[in-house]
Scaffold this motif. Sequence first.
Motif, short mmCIF file in Angstrom:
data_model
loop_
_atom_site.label_atom_id
_atom_site.label_comp_id
_atom_site.label_asym_id
_atom_site.label_seq_id
_atom_site.Cartn_x
_atom_site.Cartn_y
_atom_site.Cartn_z
N LEU A 144 0.83 -1.21 0.00
CA LEU A 144 0.00 0.00 0.00
C LEU A 144 0.86 1.26 0.00
O LEU A 144 0.54 2.24 -0.69
N GLN A 145 1.95 1.23 0.75
CA GLN A 145 2.83 2.40 0.75
C GLN A 145 3.41 2.64 -0.63
O GLN A 145 3.48 3.78 -1.11
N GLY A 146 3.84 1.57 -1.29
CA GLY A 146 4.39 1.71 -2.64
C GLY A 146 3.38 2.28 -3.61
O GLY A 146 3.70 3.18 -4.41
N VAL A 147 2.15 1.80 -3.56
CA VAL A 147 1.11 2.29 -4.47
C VAL A 147 0.78 3.75 -4.16
O VAL A 147 0.67 4.58 -5.07
N GLU A 148 0.62 4.06 -2.90
CA GLU A 148 0.30 5.44 -2.51
C GLU A 148 1.37 6.41 -2.99
O GLU A 148 1.06 7.47 -3.56
N LEU A 149 2.63 6.05 -2.80
CA LEU A 149 3.72 6.95 -3.17
C LEU A 149 3.83 7.11 -4.68
O LEU A 149 4.08 8.21 -5.18
N THR A 150 3.66 6.01 -5.43
CA THR A 150 3.80 6.11 -6.89
C THR A 150 2.63 6.87 -7.51
O THR A 150 2.83 7.65 -8.46
N ILE A 151 1.43 6.69 -6.99
CA ILE A 151 0.28 7.46 -7.50
C ILE A 151 0.49 8.94 -7.20
O ILE A 151 0.30 9.80 -8.07
N ARG A 176 12.06 3.19 -5.58
CA ARG A 176 12.66 4.53 -5.60
C ARG A 176 11.79 5.52 -4.83
O ARG A 176 12.31 6.42 -4.16
N GLN A 177 10.48 5.37 -4.92
CA GLN A 177 9.61 6.26 -4.17
C GLN A 177 9.76 6.05 -2.66
O GLN A 177 9.74 7.01 -1.88
N MET A 178 9.92 4.80 -2.23
CA MET A 178 10.17 4.55 -0.82
C MET A 178 11.49 5.17 -0.38
O MET A 178 11.62 5.68 0.73
N MET A 179 12.48 5.12 -1.26
CA MET A 179 13.76 5.75 -0.99
C MET A 179 13.59 7.25 -0.77
O MET A 179 14.12 7.82 0.20
N VAL A 195 14.20 11.74 6.88
CA VAL A 195 15.49 12.07 7.47
C VAL A 195 15.67 13.57 7.55
O VAL A 195 16.11 14.12 8.56
N ASP A 196 15.31 14.27 6.49
CA ASP A 196 15.44 15.73 6.48
C ASP A 196 14.49 16.40 7.48
O ASP A 196 14.76 17.52 7.94
N SER A 197 13.40 15.74 7.81
CA SER A 197 12.46 16.31 8.78
C SER A 197 12.88 15.99 10.21
O SER A 197 12.23 16.43 11.16
N GLY A 198 13.97 15.21 10.35
CA GLY A 198 14.51 14.92 11.68
C GLY A 198 14.07 13.62 12.29
O GLY A 198 14.29 13.37 13.47
N GLU A 199 13.44 12.75 11.51
CA GLU A 199 12.99 11.48 12.05
C GLU A 199 13.08 10.39 10.99
O GLU A 199 12.95 10.65 9.80
N THR A 200 13.35 9.18 11.45
CA THR A 200 13.33 8.02 10.56
C THR A 200 12.61 6.90 11.30
O THR A 200 13.23 6.09 11.98
N PRO A 201 11.27 6.86 11.24
CA PRO A 201 10.54 5.79 11.93
C PRO A 201 11.07 4.42 11.52
O PRO A 201 11.22 4.15 10.33
N PRO A 202 11.38 3.57 12.47
CA PRO A 202 11.99 2.28 12.13
C PRO A 202 11.14 1.43 11.20
O PRO A 202 11.67 0.69 10.38
N HIS A 203 9.82 1.54 11.32
CA HIS A 203 8.98 0.70 10.47
C HIS A 203 9.01 1.15 9.01
O HIS A 203 8.85 0.33 8.10
N ASP A 204 9.22 2.45 8.77
CA ASP A 204 9.32 2.91 7.38
C ASP A 204 10.66 2.52 6.77
O ASP A 204 10.73 2.13 5.60
N ALA A 205 11.74 2.66 7.55
CA ALA A 205 13.03 2.20 7.07
C ALA A 205 12.99 0.70 6.81
O ALA A 205 13.56 0.20 5.82
#
Length: 748
Positions: free
Chosen positions: A266-273, A654-657, A664-674
């Motif tokens: 779902l994350q991949g689809v959301e980001l690519t759309i 690439r979109q997940m990247m 990272v630029d916003s100051g956080e990297t939630p472990p589940h997203d990484a």
Amino acid sequence: MPNHDQLPTDEERDMLRGSVRGFLGQHIAGARTVDAGRQTERQLWKQLANLGLTALGTDPGQGGLREVVIVQEELGRAGCGSPLLSAALLNLSGVVEQANDERVAAVLAGMHTGDHCIPLAFGEFDGDRSAGRPALRSDRLTGDIAFVEGAEGATHFAVFTAGPVLTIVDADAPGVMIEAATAMHLGGQSRVRFADAPTVRVPLNKDGVDNLVAIARLGYAARAYGAARRAFELAVAYAKERKQFGQAIGRFQAIQHKLANCHIDLQGVELTIGSAAKQYDAGARDWHWFAAAACVLAGDALRQVSLETHHTFGAIGYSEEHEAPRHFKRIHLDVLRHGGARPARDELADRFLGGTPDRLPEYDLGPAANEFRGEVRAWLLEHWSGERRAAHQQPPFAEREYDRAFALDLGRTGWIGLAWRKHFGGQERSAFEQLALMEEMERAEAPRAGAPVQAAMLQVYGTPEQRRKYLPEILNGKAIYGMGYSEPDSGSDLASLRTRAVRDGDHYVINGQKIWTTTYWGEYMLLAARTNPDSKPAHAGISMFIVPMDTPGITIQTSTTMYGGTFANVFYDNVKVPAANMVGDEGNGWKVLTGALATERGFIGGGIVLKVAHAFELLCTYLRGVETDGKPMRLDPIVRQKIGDLAARIESGRQMMLYCAKQVDSGETPPHDAAASKVYSGELMERFGEVALDILGLEATLTEGSPGAILRGRIEQNLRHSLMWVISIGTNEIQRSIIAQRGLGLPR
């Protein structure tokens, strides 16, 4: 296309989403279907128009394609089949401005006020042979259109015919007949028959119609995504509450990993759309490519999510009283509209297998990162090309993973410390500039340099003395570190490690064994050891040490890996390390260690997907010049299908990247997203290798150095190497548990 600067802000988009969700939640009942009668449908249409939704696409300040996508997603969540996408398509087509005929202008003006509802059909341009192809003769329309949404409440129909010409027909005109139909047992899919029905006409150009079809596919993919997201959220909530064998089913690993897979898809689809819509709004030349990638990905991923969510519900999901069946039907219908993924996949294949070589589109990373990308590219052309690069590629894989001379050259640029704080000697560049460096390094096939995990660890937890001693060595390319984590009985379960470190005056004495250590040949080892064997919980007794690899008592036994590299068993027998080499406080090593791994995982998925992207481009270049039985392999339908599928999956990675870089630029990297990025990219690398073998056959298995080895054997070598990325830095199974427990809130 609208001016990018005129479009709404992210905050305004959030407000739009909230407004539409609130309205639909209030006006669309949970079990509502779209075939509720003409009067009801027209009332709903009027209300949607009052929200301004029928005018989306006419004014950049009111919204572009991103806003249309948001509305479509919310319609999908609510199970609402209102034909708002048709209004958006007519607005985005420019026909509103071109309508010189007063009758056409009046009809379209009525659409914006909600007095007219105009479902749109593409006819022969649709991409699906069953959609119908009515013909225009002397301003009279004859033929059928099928799978028409909103026909029950329509005041007019808009149909594309040969030319192309947009024809508009009054729904109450003689010769118009509406037949209710169901598809996937979902109502509202009418067939409309025209028998010499009178029309008004608006000529358009073919490119404009092709654009609209691409937008329509993307819009339906967005609605399918909304339905899949809603069903998934219901399944997650159900898994937290439903009990079997005395506990919530969400505690079972099988359910956790199933739902983690859905989350990743779902994350991949959301980001690519979202990316495709953004590219359109920005007027990007490649927006069609991004839209095709999103549609291909949605076609497979959303159907799989719909299956998995139903598996989670079990028998309760069979009931038509539940929401899940309606979402299942909606997903399967929407991803097939206008030909679905098939023409989109072919479009992707054309880009990479056509007569003119092409690469994956470059992202606009922002002015600073775009400029830096060019700087890196020019530097690599000077310092890593020609004879130097060729000479580096001659030795076996195990001997070319690292190049000390190159590391020193790169160290002189300061780019090893690209993201470091300036008071540590770094440049404080953005995560997107880091991506630009990673991308160019991968395309140039440059060897790795630096020690990012260890550097981050020292900057956060190191003492002033440690920072002064070790950080300049890393920054200048003079030192590289291995990571001594895994042990024979504690791979992913690092809390159970047994290597001991016992205090002896101003030293610690270390005894134990580490396995699967890859960078054993570096100057230092970042070693995890137990300093308190009796601590509770077990991870509380772990400490981290910097161990120089020339310290007496270290024994290295190497093994050849299946991917052509080496790793080692490293034995520590009474190894004395100064207490000053401990990183962080005693017993605080778990925090130091997991923090470092989170930092690495934030970019590890991006690094992997860039490797796959480069290998994909090389494969496509090779395929363009190959023939089988006298026929170009690039024209083989199966090859084209596989290449189109890979292109879409790479774009998702690439979109997940990019998403992780933004965090990272916003100051956080939630472990589940990484973790999601790492899981997806590692398994994408495996998939790429398997698909490449399917395409090329047995000759692709020839190893580097063998006569006839394709691309110097890198296809099969990459496949062997891919297994490491799925297992190392926390196995993908562990990552799925992180996603399920920390991201989805399922019980531990």
